[in-house]
Design a protein around this motif. Sequence first.
Motif, PDB file in Angstrom:
ATOM      1  N   CYS A  66     -16.381  49.197  20.185  1.00  0.00           N
ATOM      2  CA  CYS A  66     -15.300  49.562  21.101  1.00  0.00           C
ATOM      3  C   CYS A  66     -14.614  50.831  20.619  1.00  0.00           C
ATOM      4  CB  CYS A  66     -14.288  48.422  21.223  1.00  0.00           C
ATOM      5  SG  CYS A  66     -13.118  48.640  22.599  1.00  0.00           S
ATOM      6  N   THR A  67     -14.533  51.030  19.308  1.00  0.00           N
ATOM      7  CA  THR A  67     -13.988  52.275  18.768  1.00  0.00           C
ATOM      8  C   THR A  67     -14.884  53.434  19.171  1.00  0.00           C
ATOM      9  OG1 THR A  67     -13.186  50.991  16.873  1.00  0.00           O
ATOM     10  CG2 THR A  67     -13.123  53.386  16.687  1.00  0.00           C
ATOM     11  N   VAL A  68     -16.199  53.236  19.088  1.00  0.00           N
ATOM     12  CA  VAL A  68     -17.154  54.261  19.520  1.00  0.00           C
ATOM     13  C   VAL A  68     -16.974  54.562  21.010  1.00  0.00           C
ATOM     14  CG1 VAL A  68     -19.603  54.758  19.888  1.00  0.00           C
ATOM     15  CG2 VAL A  68     -18.856  53.738  17.736  1.00  0.00           C
ATOM     16  N   ALA A  69     -16.863  53.514  21.825  1.00  0.00           N
ATOM     17  CA  ALA A  69     -16.711  53.701  23.267  1.00  0.00           C
ATOM     18  C   ALA A  69     -15.445  54.479  23.597  1.00  0.00           C
ATOM     19  CB  ALA A  69     -16.685  52.338  23.973  1.00  0.00           C
ATOM     20  N   THR A  70     -14.368  54.229  22.855  1.00  0.00           N
ATOM     21  CA  THR A  70     -13.103  54.928  23.088  1.00  0.00           C
ATOM     22  C   THR A  70     -13.226  56.407  22.752  1.00  0.00           C
ATOM     23  OG1 THR A  70     -11.879  52.888  22.606  1.00  0.00           O
ATOM     24  CG2 THR A  70     -10.647  54.954  22.524  1.00  0.00           C
ATOM     25  N   TRP A  71     -13.885  56.712  21.632  1.00  0.00           N
ATOM     26  CA  TRP A  71     -14.108  58.115  21.264  1.00  0.00           C
ATOM     27  C   TRP A  71     -14.938  58.837  22.325  1.00  0.00           C
ATOM     28  CZ3 TRP A  71     -13.246  61.703  17.269  1.00  0.00           C
ATOM     29  CH2 TRP A  71     -12.357  61.296  16.273  1.00  0.00           C
ATOM     30  N   GLU A  72     -15.996  58.180  22.802  1.00  0.00           N
ATOM     31  CA  GLU A  72     -16.850  58.831  23.796  1.00  0.00           C
ATOM     32  C   GLU A  72     -16.087  59.070  25.098  1.00  0.00           C
ATOM     33  OE1 GLU A  72     -20.731  57.352  24.491  1.00  0.00           O
ATOM     34  OE2 GLU A  72     -21.403  57.708  22.438  1.00  0.00           O
ATOM     35  N   LYS A  73     -15.239  58.113  25.482  1.00  0.00           N
ATOM     36  CA  LYS A  73     -14.453  58.282  26.703  1.00  0.00           C
ATOM     37  C   LYS A  73     -13.490  59.454  26.569  1.00  0.00           C
ATOM     38  CE  LYS A  73     -11.096  55.828  29.664  1.00  0.00           C
ATOM     39  NZ  LYS A  73     -11.785  56.064  30.933  1.00  0.00           N
ATOM     40  N   LEU A  74     -12.884  59.604  25.394  1.00  0.00           N
ATOM     41  CA  LEU A  74     -11.914  60.678  25.180  1.00  0.00           C
ATOM     42  C   LEU A  74     -12.584  62.036  25.079  1.00  0.00           C
ATOM     43  CD1 LEU A  74      -9.035  61.724  24.410  1.00  0.00           C
ATOM     44  CD2 LEU A  74      -9.674  61.267  22.026  1.00  0.00           C
ATOM     45  N   THR A  75     -13.650  62.130  24.310  1.00  0.00           N
ATOM     46  CA  THR A  75     -14.226  63.431  23.942  1.00  0.00           C
ATOM     47  C   THR A  75     -15.435  63.841  24.761  1.00  0.00           C
ATOM     48  OG1 THR A  75     -15.749  62.490  22.300  1.00  0.00           O
ATOM     49  CG2 THR A  75     -13.500  63.000  21.557  1.00  0.00           C
ATOM     50  N   ASN A  76     -16.090  62.887  25.407  1.00  0.00           N
ATOM     51  CA  ASN A  76     -17.371  63.102  26.093  1.00  0.00           C
ATOM     52  C   ASN A  76     -18.443  63.592  25.124  1.00  0.00           C
ATOM     53  OD1 ASN A  76     -18.767  62.757  28.549  1.00  0.00           O
ATOM     54  ND2 ASN A  76     -18.759  64.969  28.930  1.00  0.00           N
ATOM     55  N   ILE A  77     -18.294  63.236  23.848  1.00  0.00           N
ATOM     56  CA  ILE A  77     -19.284  63.558  22.819  1.00  0.00           C
ATOM     57  C   ILE A  77     -20.164  62.328  22.605  1.00  0.00           C
ATOM     58  CG2 ILE A  77     -19.647  64.121  20.377  1.00  0.00           C
ATOM     59  CD1 ILE A  77     -16.931  65.570  20.459  1.00  0.00           C
ATOM     60  N   HIS A  78     -21.461  62.513  22.686  1.00  0.00           N
ATOM     61  CA  HIS A  78     -22.392  61.404  22.483  1.00  0.00           C
ATOM     62  C   HIS A  78     -22.451  61.065  20.999  1.00  0.00           C
ATOM     63  CE1 HIS A  78     -25.843  58.856  23.555  1.00  0.00           C
ATOM     64  NE2 HIS A  78     -26.350  59.222  22.382  1.00  0.00           N
ATOM     65  N   ILE A  79     -22.160  59.809  20.654  1.00  0.00           N
ATOM     66  CA  ILE A  79     -22.141  59.361  19.257  1.00  0.00           C
ATOM     67  C   ILE A  79     -23.425  58.608  18.954  1.00  0.00           C
ATOM     68  CG2 ILE A  79     -20.951  57.883  17.582  1.00  0.00           C
ATOM     69  CD1 ILE A  79     -18.340  58.596  18.988  1.00  0.00           C
ATOM     70  N   ASN A  80     -24.123  59.046  17.909  1.00  0.00           N
ATOM     71  CA  ASN A  80     -25.419  58.469  17.561  1.00  0.00           C
ATOM     72  C   ASN A  80     -25.307  57.240  16.664  1.00  0.00           C
ATOM     73  OD1 ASN A  80     -25.698  61.735  17.470  1.00  0.00           O
ATOM     74  ND2 ASN A  80     -27.429  60.787  18.538  1.00  0.00           N
ATOM     75  N   HIS A  81     -24.313  57.229  15.777  1.00  0.00           N
ATOM     76  CA  HIS A  81     -24.192  56.144  14.815  1.00  0.00           C
ATOM     77  C   HIS A  81     -22.727  55.915  14.454  1.00  0.00           C
ATOM     78  CE1 HIS A  81     -28.516  56.254  14.182  1.00  0.00           C
ATOM     79  NE2 HIS A  81     -28.449  57.542  13.868  1.00  0.00           N
ATOM     80  N   PHE A  82     -22.453  54.741  13.883  1.00  0.00           N
ATOM     81  CA  PHE A  82     -21.146  54.519  13.264  1.00  0.00           C
ATOM     82  C   PHE A  82     -21.372  53.922  11.880  1.00  0.00           C
ATOM     83  CE2 PHE A  82     -21.674  50.171  14.950  1.00  0.00           C
ATOM     84  CZ  PHE A  82     -21.291  49.417  13.839  1.00  0.00           C
ATOM     85  N   MET A  83     -20.391  54.096  11.015  1.00  0.00           N
ATOM     86  CA  MET A  83     -20.376  53.467   9.692  1.00  0.00           C
ATOM     87  C   MET A  83     -18.969  52.947   9.465  1.00  0.00           C
ATOM     88  SD  MET A  83     -22.529  56.348   7.554  1.00  0.00           S
ATOM     89  CE  MET A  83     -22.793  55.316   6.121  1.00  0.00           C
ATOM     90  N   GLU A  84     -18.846  51.630   9.327  1.00  0.00           N
ATOM     91  CA  GLU A  84     -17.542  51.016   9.065  1.00  0.00           C
ATOM     92  C   GLU A  84     -17.489  50.583   7.610  1.00  0.00           C
ATOM     93  OE1 GLU A  84     -15.089  46.953  10.040  1.00  0.00           O
ATOM     94  OE2 GLU A  84     -16.518  47.656  11.554  1.00  0.00           O
ATOM     95  N   VAL A  85     -16.366  50.833   6.964  1.00  0.00           N
ATOM     96  CA  VAL A  85     -16.261  50.546   5.533  1.00  0.00           C
ATOM     97  C   VAL A  85     -15.038  49.700   5.231  1.00  0.00           C
ATOM     98  CG1 VAL A  85     -16.217  51.555   3.224  1.00  0.00           C
ATOM     99  CG2 VAL A  85     -17.303  52.774   5.094  1.00  0.00           C
TER     100      VAL A  85
END
Length: 546
Positions: free
Chosen positions: A205-224
């Motif tokens: 959902c964090t990825v989806a929010t970033w994509e909605k805001l920026t229209n940048i396609h995100i390939n991966h995430f890393m949560e730590v």
Amino acid sequence: MGKSSVRGEGARQRAPHASDLGLEEGPRDEGGKPPSDGGKQRHRGGNGGTRAPRPRRRILRWSATILSVLILGTAGVGYLWYQHLNNNLETDELNIGEDRAPEPTPNAAGQTPLNILLIGSDARDSKENQKLGGAKETFGGTPLADVQMLLHLSADRTNMSVISMPRDTLLDIPKCTDPDDGKVYEASTQRTMTNQTLGRGGPGCTVATWEKLTNIHINHFMEVDFAGVVDMADAIGGVPVCVDANIHSRDSQGHGSGLKLEKGTTSIKGEQALQWLRTRYGFDDGSDISRAKAQHMYMNSLVRELRENAGLSSPNKLRKLAETATGALKVDEGLGSVKKLYDLSNELKKVSPERTTMTTMPYEYVGARVIPKPGDAEQLFRLVRDDIPLDGKGKKKPAQEKVSDDPAADDAEIAVRVQNGTRSDTEPPVSGRASTITGLLAGKGFAKATADSTTVLAREKTVVMFPSAELEGDAQRVAKSLGMKLSSVKKSTDVSGVTLVVGADWREGDTYPKQKQDDKTPDSADALNGSDKKACMHVNPRFTWE
């Protein structure tokens, strides 16, 4: 293959949390500014409740992420306890929203950029964490995505850009569906703090929010959720950081990380490294923005040390670091093996510190919180979206627009709904704008264009939206007829048909204004070059000592 994520009973035993070490900072207000009430109350998650005071646990988990990736590559652990280390990794779905930002068009060499979202969680899910730091009332509570950084690796692998987002940024969060239990979190009806996205179904959902805001396609995430930053900082022998005065991050009420350094450059490791990464009280104005600046400075030094440090040649040290790193990461399935992380590290190592640029999303305050700064934030997002180096170096490559495979219908058969989105934070909407542009479309042959006079929106840029693939060609045809770039055409489930929203960039006239292409990184992004060895944090005079 890595394990799937399970939130709740049955979840695997995780590696110790960085905050398990008991090194915590005092409370803060919700906007990241120094608290005016001593941190007496805090809004937690999305449940609307207010909870009693507790220490804040803020450690720079993004630096641990980058270090983990680089360590994995350095160690070559793809050949050491391969299956064991794979089983250490936890995986989750990449994007659990309904819309995806479009994939970038490959360059002439067939290369595409790589975008990775780094997420730091403040999860309180261990008894050790509670025992060392207290905060019984938040044990097992909804986690917050308190660190968010987008790492962009250019298509030709010559440069890298990083955008940090303040954790209390107010955004429109999209609809998300939890991949574990199917629970649906409806889209927010008002702007909501971005750090709440993690509690709405997970990192997807964090990825989806970033994509909605920026229209940048995100390939991966890393949560730590990371304790090993101490061991890693020790392993490389310390990271040099600089302050322009003696600093002690501690006030009379006990707020602060406890960091105590002398003026000048000091090589920090272990506990001091953790203190530096979470310090707010003592740097500049004491805000989260200042902390992000210090984090950028540390990360740049860290990368330089990893490249130059010969102390990482010990196999025993590298094995220990690999064990810690894989046990601390949650990744999407596309990164769900040590081999994939190793390959990623090799990609990242292609970029020199001189071509690495750290930035903070341009913002402005709304009360105690922040929103993306109109104009400047979109400018920064566009540069990353178009793969333009933030350091201003290198020749700009002409953007190739991706034309839909779906052919457009005849203009007279394309139904277009026109909405007025000319309202902005500083100007009222232009009355009758939707009707004016509807008439313009009708004159161009779009006989089924209709004005929606009941809806007034706020859009910085004019956009043509479509709900499904079979209408993409129609939407692109509308944009082309108005002289708009195809990048202004976006898929969205917020509409039921082709919809033109006339934005604040087109408040007057019958001709869509040519967009000026200023490819300079906004000053408000506070860019820091990775090779800058002279950067020094400014110490607030109230936190200095003799």
